[in-house]
Design an enzyme around this catalytic site. Structure first.
Site, PDB file in Angstrom:
ATOM      1  N   LYS A   1     -10.675   8.088  -2.041  1.00 18.16           N
ATOM      2  CA  LYS A   1     -11.095   6.830  -2.687  1.00 18.16           C
ATOM      3  C   LYS A   1     -12.444   6.339  -2.169  1.00 18.16           C
ATOM      4  CE  LYS A   1      -7.941   3.770  -1.795  1.00 18.16           C
ATOM      5  NZ  LYS A   1      -6.831   4.332  -1.069  1.00 18.16           N
TER       6      LYS A   1
ATOM      7  N   ARG B   1      -2.973  -3.940  -3.910  1.00 14.36           N
ATOM      8  CA  ARG B   1      -2.000  -3.022  -3.319  1.00 14.36           C
ATOM      9  C   ARG B   1      -0.590  -3.466  -3.627  1.00 14.36           C
ATOM     10  NH1 ARG B   1      -5.774  -0.891   0.921  1.00 14.36           N
ATOM     11  NH2 ARG B   1      -4.698   0.469   2.345  1.00 14.36           N
TER      12      ARG B   1
ATOM     13  N   ARG C   1     -10.244  13.177   9.257  1.00 13.69           N
ATOM     14  CA  ARG C   1     -11.195  12.148   8.792  1.00 13.69           C
ATOM     15  C   ARG C   1     -11.885  11.454   9.963  1.00 13.69           C
ATOM     16  NH1 ARG C   1      -9.409   7.404   4.726  1.00 13.69           N
ATOM     17  NH2 ARG C   1      -8.098   6.597   6.396  1.00 13.69           N
TER      18      ARG C   1
ATOM     19  N   ARG D   1     -10.487   6.686  12.959  1.00 11.56           N
ATOM     20  CA  ARG D   1      -9.954   5.328  12.806  1.00 11.56           C
ATOM     21  C   ARG D   1      -8.700   5.133  13.649  1.00 11.56           C
ATOM     22  NH1 ARG D   1      -9.741   3.689   6.513  1.00 11.56           N
ATOM     23  NH2 ARG D   1      -7.726   2.934   7.222  1.00 11.56           N
TER      24      ARG D   1
ATOM     25  N   ARG E   1       1.712   4.039   6.184  1.00 15.53           N
ATOM     26  CA  ARG E   1       0.875   3.677   5.043  1.00 15.53           C
ATOM     27  C   ARG E   1       1.264   4.470   3.801  1.00 15.53           C
ATOM     28  NH1 ARG E   1      -3.756   5.031   8.321  1.00 15.53           N
ATOM     29  NH2 ARG E   1      -5.237   4.916   6.625  1.00 15.53           N
TER      30      ARG E   1
HETATM   31  P1  AMP Z   1      -7.800   0.853   3.970  1.00 16.43           P
HETATM   32  O1  AMP Z   1      -9.117   1.126   4.624  1.00 16.43           O
HETATM   33  O2  AMP Z   1      -7.942   0.510   2.511  1.00 16.43           O
HETATM   34  O3  AMP Z   1      -6.785   1.961   4.226  1.00 16.43           O
HETATM   35  O4  AMP Z   1      -7.211  -0.479   4.660  1.00 16.43           O
HETATM   36  C1  AMP Z   1      -6.953  -0.519   6.045  1.00 16.43           C
HETATM   37  C2  AMP Z   1      -5.868  -1.550   6.346  1.00 16.43           C
HETATM   38  O5  AMP Z   1      -6.316  -2.858   5.940  1.00 16.43           O
HETATM   39  C3  AMP Z   1      -4.559  -1.358   5.598  1.00 16.43           C
HETATM   40  O6  AMP Z   1      -3.708  -0.404   6.248  1.00 16.43           O
HETATM   41  C4  AMP Z   1      -3.978  -2.776   5.638  1.00 16.43           C
HETATM   42  O7  AMP Z   1      -3.493  -3.104   6.939  1.00 16.43           O
HETATM   43  C5  AMP Z   1      -5.223  -3.623   5.403  1.00 16.43           C
HETATM   44  N1  AMP Z   1      -5.485  -3.845   3.958  1.00 16.43           N
HETATM   45  C6  AMP Z   1      -6.568  -3.405   3.238  1.00 16.43           C
HETATM   46  N2  AMP Z   1      -6.484  -3.792   1.940  1.00 16.43           N
HETATM   47  C7  AMP Z   1      -5.323  -4.469   1.836  1.00 16.43           C
HETATM   48  C8  AMP Z   1      -4.654  -5.105   0.721  1.00 16.43           C
HETATM   49  N3  AMP Z   1      -5.170  -5.107  -0.515  1.00 16.43           N
HETATM   50  N4  AMP Z   1      -3.466  -5.718   0.977  1.00 16.43           N
HETATM   51  C9  AMP Z   1      -2.931  -5.745   2.215  1.00 16.43           C
HETATM   52  N5  AMP Z   1      -3.493  -5.153   3.300  1.00 16.43           N
HETATM   53  C10 AMP Z   1      -4.677  -4.523   3.119  1.00 16.43           C
END
Ligand code: AMP
Length: 225
Positions: free
Chosen positions: A17, A93, A130, A162, A173
């Site tokens: 993504k 989400r 990653r 990360r 996740r």
């Molecule tokens: P990502 O980089 O998109 O995987 O986001 C990293 C972390 O940020 C996720 O595992 C959640 O803890 C939080 N997060 C990001 N976007 C959202 C969302 N739309 N709703 C809830 N938590 C989010």
């Protein structure tokens, strides 16, 4: 100039993504709005939101809908996003977030929702290798590192693994994705907005598929309307 676009990109963690959203934001000349990057920025700057978000993020848990949508609401109603659109990455989400997004965007709905599909064994492999830039969020991997010594090619920041790319947090996740995010596929199918794109293969090939899908949709809309 190419017309802008109002796009949501869905897909499991590791489906590519982030990489595709950066490419699409350059192609359509619209901001890449990534909730994960925004939150990591808050954590790094130790803001009240960042301090609140950190432990849930490290565990791979979702943050509360209202907190996320307040942050996203501010961004998608700014001048640049109102005028040309955005590539929304990491949000919605949950169904509640999707409904709130519709309300925030009214009267200008989304053009399309892209679901990037990559089989789970392949995303697990990608996530394990990653690496990301702590400053600008650019993505790298062990087989495809930056040019010099884990220093970001784009901004010179440090490139690291990360903290939530541990085995337990990744599993959490992916489970959450199935439970909370997969129902969005149903919702956006009902809204006639969803296009599923095969996310395997080279980044160039995947970008071509996504841009092709957006062009097709626009042609159809022009014919109908
Ligand atoms: P990502 O980089 O998109 O995987 O986001 C990293 C972390 O940020 C996720 O595992 C959640 O803890 C939080 N997060 C990001 N976007 C959202 C969302 N739309 N709703 C809830 N938590 C989010």
């Amino acid at each position: 100039m190419v017309p802008g676009v109002r796009l949501v990109v869905l897909g499991k963690q590791g489906a590519g993504k982030g990489t595709q959203c950066v490419r699409l934001s350059h192609h359509y000349v619209v901001p890449h709005v990534s909730t994960g990057d925004m939150l990591r920025g808050e954590v790094k700057s130790r803001t009240p939101l960042g301090l609140r978000a950190r432990s849930a993020m490290d565990r791979g848990e979702l943050l509360p809908d209202d907190l996320i949508m307040e942050m996203v609401g501010r961004r998608v109603t700014e001048g640049d996003t109102r005028a040309r659109g955005f590539i929304l990455d990491g949000c919605p989400r949950t169904i509640a977030q999707a409904k709130e997004l519709e309300r925030l965007l009214d009267p200008d709905p989304l053009d399309l929702v892209i679901d990037l599909e990559v089989p789970t064994p392949q995303v697990l492999k990608r996530l394990a290798s990653r690496r990301v830039c702590v400053d600008c969020g650019s993505n790298y991997s062990v087989p495809s590192p930056p040019l010099t010594n884990w220093t970001c090619d784009v901004c010179g920041g440090e490139v690291i693994q990360r903290e939530d790319d541990t085995e337990e947090a990744i599993q959490r996740r992916l489970d959450l994705y199935e439970a909370e995010t997969a129902p969005l596929v149903k919702l956006y199918t009902e809204r006639d907005l969803l296009v599923t794109i095969n996310g395997t293969g080279s980044p160039d090939a995947v970008t071509r598929r996504v841009v092709g899908a957006i062009d097709n949709k626009r042609q159809m809309m022009r014919r109908e309307g």
